[in-house]
Design a protein around this motif. Sequence first.
Motif, PDB file in Angstrom:
ATOM      1  N   LEU A 139       0.826  -1.214   0.000  1.00  0.00           N
ATOM      2  CA  LEU A 139       0.000   0.000   0.000  1.00  0.00           C
ATOM      3  C   LEU A 139       0.857   1.260   0.000  1.00  0.00           C
ATOM      4  CD1 LEU A 139      -2.716  -1.179   2.521  1.00  0.00           C
ATOM      5  CD2 LEU A 139      -3.195  -0.339   0.208  1.00  0.00           C
ATOM      6  N   PHE A 140       1.947   1.217   0.752  1.00  0.00           N
ATOM      7  CA  PHE A 140       2.836   2.377   0.798  1.00  0.00           C
ATOM      8  C   PHE A 140       3.443   2.661  -0.566  1.00  0.00           C
ATOM      9  CE2 PHE A 140       7.271   3.891   1.466  1.00  0.00           C
ATOM     10  CZ  PHE A 140       6.968   5.181   1.887  1.00  0.00           C
ATOM     11  N   LYS A 141       3.873   1.620  -1.248  1.00  0.00           N
ATOM     12  CA  LYS A 141       4.426   1.821  -2.587  1.00  0.00           C
ATOM     13  C   LYS A 141       3.362   2.346  -3.546  1.00  0.00           C
ATOM     14  CE  LYS A 141       8.242  -1.461  -2.241  1.00  0.00           C
ATOM     15  NZ  LYS A 141       9.335  -0.648  -2.777  1.00  0.00           N
ATOM     16  N   ARG A 142       2.132   1.872  -3.386  1.00  0.00           N
ATOM     17  CA  ARG A 142       1.058   2.415  -4.212  1.00  0.00           C
ATOM     18  C   ARG A 142       0.830   3.898  -3.892  1.00  0.00           C
ATOM     19  NH1 ARG A 142      -4.984   0.747  -3.173  1.00  0.00           N
ATOM     20  NH2 ARG A 142      -4.806   2.668  -1.959  1.00  0.00           N
ATOM     21  N   LYS A 157      -6.167   9.699   0.964  1.00  0.00           N
ATOM     22  CA  LYS A 157      -7.203   8.695   1.240  1.00  0.00           C
ATOM     23  C   LYS A 157      -6.581   7.349   1.572  1.00  0.00           C
ATOM     24  CE  LYS A 157     -11.544   6.824  -0.599  1.00  0.00           C
ATOM     25  NZ  LYS A 157     -11.300   5.442  -0.178  1.00  0.00           N
ATOM     26  N   THR A 158      -5.547   6.978   0.830  1.00  0.00           N
ATOM     27  CA  THR A 158      -4.837   5.733   1.136  1.00  0.00           C
ATOM     28  C   THR A 158      -4.296   5.764   2.559  1.00  0.00           C
ATOM     29  OG1 THR A 158      -4.224   5.355  -1.189  1.00  0.00           O
ATOM     30  CG2 THR A 158      -2.866   4.279   0.491  1.00  0.00           C
ATOM     31  N   LEU A 159      -3.695   6.866   2.917  1.00  0.00           N
ATOM     32  CA  LEU A 159      -3.155   7.043   4.265  1.00  0.00           C
ATOM     33  C   LEU A 159      -4.256   6.914   5.309  1.00  0.00           C
ATOM     34  CD1 LEU A 159      -0.993   7.930   6.334  1.00  0.00           C
ATOM     35  CD2 LEU A 159      -1.455  10.284   5.652  1.00  0.00           C
ATOM     36  N   LYS A 160      -5.350   7.608   5.091  1.00  0.00           N
ATOM     37  CA  LYS A 160      -6.448   7.617   6.068  1.00  0.00           C
ATOM     38  C   LYS A 160      -7.122   6.261   6.193  1.00  0.00           C
ATOM     39  CE  LYS A 160     -10.854   9.916   7.105  1.00  0.00           C
ATOM     40  NZ  LYS A 160     -11.829  10.935   6.651  1.00  0.00           N
ATOM     41  N   ASP A 161      -7.300   5.580   5.064  1.00  0.00           N
ATOM     42  CA  ASP A 161      -8.046   4.315   5.059  1.00  0.00           C
ATOM     43  C   ASP A 161      -7.255   3.131   5.597  1.00  0.00           C
ATOM     44  OD1 ASP A 161     -10.151   5.678   3.943  1.00  0.00           O
ATOM     45  OD2 ASP A 161      -9.929   4.840   1.922  1.00  0.00           O
ATOM     46  N   TYR A 172       2.433   4.656   8.350  1.00  0.00           N
ATOM     47  CA  TYR A 172       1.780   5.954   8.574  1.00  0.00           C
ATOM     48  C   TYR A 172       2.799   7.083   8.494  1.00  0.00           C
ATOM     49  CZ  TYR A 172      -0.652   9.684  11.132  1.00  0.00           C
ATOM     50  OH  TYR A 172      -1.214  10.890  11.503  1.00  0.00           O
ATOM     51  N   TYR A 173       3.909   6.933   9.186  1.00  0.00           N
ATOM     52  CA  TYR A 173       4.911   7.995   9.261  1.00  0.00           C
ATOM     53  C   TYR A 173       5.602   8.208   7.912  1.00  0.00           C
ATOM     54  CZ  TYR A 173       4.141   7.531  14.248  1.00  0.00           C
ATOM     55  OH  TYR A 173       3.554   7.495  15.485  1.00  0.00           O
ATOM     56  N   TYR A 174       5.923   7.122   7.245  1.00  0.00           N
ATOM     57  CA  TYR A 174       6.598   7.261   5.959  1.00  0.00           C
ATOM     58  C   TYR A 174       5.648   7.745   4.865  1.00  0.00           C
ATOM     59  CZ  TYR A 174      11.077   5.572   7.544  1.00  0.00           C
ATOM     60  OH  TYR A 174      12.289   5.471   8.177  1.00  0.00           O
ATOM     61  N   SER A 175       4.373   7.435   5.004  1.00  0.00           N
ATOM     62  CA  SER A 175       3.399   7.980   4.057  1.00  0.00           C
ATOM     63  C   SER A 175       3.286   9.494   4.225  1.00  0.00           C
ATOM     64  CB  SER A 175       2.029   7.322   4.265  1.00  0.00           C
ATOM     65  OG  SER A 175       2.068   5.956   3.917  1.00  0.00           O
ATOM     66  N   LYS A 176       3.266   9.935   5.473  1.00  0.00           N
ATOM     67  CA  LYS A 176       3.270  11.376   5.739  1.00  0.00           C
ATOM     68  C   LYS A 176       4.510  12.023   5.135  1.00  0.00           C
ATOM     69  CE  LYS A 176      -0.290  12.402   8.578  1.00  0.00           C
ATOM     70  NZ  LYS A 176      -1.246  13.508   8.371  1.00  0.00           N
ATOM     71  N   ALA A 177       5.660  11.346   5.284  1.00  0.00           N
ATOM     72  CA  ALA A 177       6.906  11.879   4.740  1.00  0.00           C
ATOM     73  C   ALA A 177       6.867  11.931   3.222  1.00  0.00           C
ATOM     74  CB  ALA A 177       8.080  11.017   5.209  1.00  0.00           C
ATOM     75  N   ALA A 178       6.340  10.890   2.585  1.00  0.00           N
ATOM     76  CA  ALA A 178       6.280  10.847   1.123  1.00  0.00           C
ATOM     77  C   ALA A 178       5.388  11.954   0.574  1.00  0.00           C
ATOM     78  CB  ALA A 178       5.762   9.486   0.668  1.00  0.00           C
ATOM     79  N   GLN A 204      12.687  -2.460  10.720  1.00  0.00           N
ATOM     80  CA  GLN A 204      11.280  -2.269  10.391  1.00  0.00           C
ATOM     81  C   GLN A 204      11.086  -1.159   9.367  1.00  0.00           C
ATOM     82  OE1 GLN A 204      10.279  -1.867  14.758  1.00  0.00           O
ATOM     83  NE2 GLN A 204       8.480  -3.049  14.123  1.00  0.00           N
ATOM     84  N   SER A 205      12.011  -0.222   9.327  1.00  0.00           N
ATOM     85  CA  SER A 205      11.885   0.941   8.451  1.00  0.00           C
ATOM     86  C   SER A 205      12.681   0.819   7.157  1.00  0.00           C
ATOM     87  CB  SER A 205      12.341   2.203   9.195  1.00  0.00           C
ATOM     88  OG  SER A 205      11.533   2.449  10.319  1.00  0.00           O
ATOM     89  N   ALA A 206      13.566  -0.170   7.062  1.00  0.00           N
ATOM     90  CA  ALA A 206      14.505  -0.231   5.950  1.00  0.00           C
ATOM     91  C   ALA A 206      13.812  -0.245   4.594  1.00  0.00           C
ATOM     92  CB  ALA A 206      15.401  -1.459   6.089  1.00  0.00           C
ATOM     93  N   ALA A 207      12.789  -1.087   4.433  1.00  0.00           N
ATOM     94  CA  ALA A 207      12.122  -1.190   3.138  1.00  0.00           C
ATOM     95  C   ALA A 207      11.400   0.105   2.784  1.00  0.00           C
ATOM     96  CB  ALA A 207      11.145  -2.358   3.132  1.00  0.00           C
ATOM     97  N   TYR A 208      10.890   0.804   3.787  1.00  0.00           N
ATOM     98  CA  TYR A 208      10.212   2.084   3.544  1.00  0.00           C
ATOM     99  C   TYR A 208      11.218   3.150   3.131  1.00  0.00           C
ATOM    100  CZ  TYR A 208       6.061  -0.028   5.546  1.00  0.00           C
ATOM    101  OH  TYR A 208       4.982  -0.849   5.763  1.00  0.00           O
TER     102      TYR A 208
END
Length: 229
Positions: A139-142, A157-161, A172-178, A204-208
Amino acid sequence: MTLSRVFLLTLLSATLVSAEPKPSLEVQAMLQETYQLQKQERYQEALKKLDEIEALAPGLADVYNMRGSLYLTPALRDFDKAAQQLDKAAAIQPSALAPRFNKAELLFVKKDWPAASAALQKLLDDLPDLQLQVRHLTLFKRLICEVQMDQYEQAEKTLKDHFTFMDDTPAYYYSKAAIASGRNEETTSREWIAKAAKIYKPGQSAAYMDALVESELLPGTNSPPPEKK
């Protein structure tokens, strides 16, 4: 080390759908050794080890999938070779997670955002019971694709849903950053990344972080080396 974590999804795929017998203990050990070489960025050695495995176990999907993921790394970047290997893996295991994820990853790395977004969404549609860590990363990559296509309303919307600040992943945090980085709000983007670093372990964060670097949404990063011709 961009995309080295992709092989983690190969391991996860074994718990999903497999169209081939489980490899021998010797081959499993060699696959794990190859994974360790990849983690250490010893890519040529990893490729050589895969050749040895293929000689012992011809037609093993994991070999093609790992080789394809290696060709996606910036050090070896060759989209044509990656596609050939991932197609072979998918032909053997058409319903397995790892080849399908990596084929979507190929589009992501090529920065074909519409195609990558569609492939990631199809993965989510076809495999609704994905483990949380894999689903969130997908989902994050999307979401990154949505940001790159200037679809900020959809990204929000992706972030919120799908994500909250209490999740077991840093999505959540990396989506906000993106989203902030896409809007050229670099200070805000860095702040969200820093918040994640206080909560989640580096593993936990490496892939993000890899995804932000690859998509050039990590503040201050440069583009990866171009594809080999």
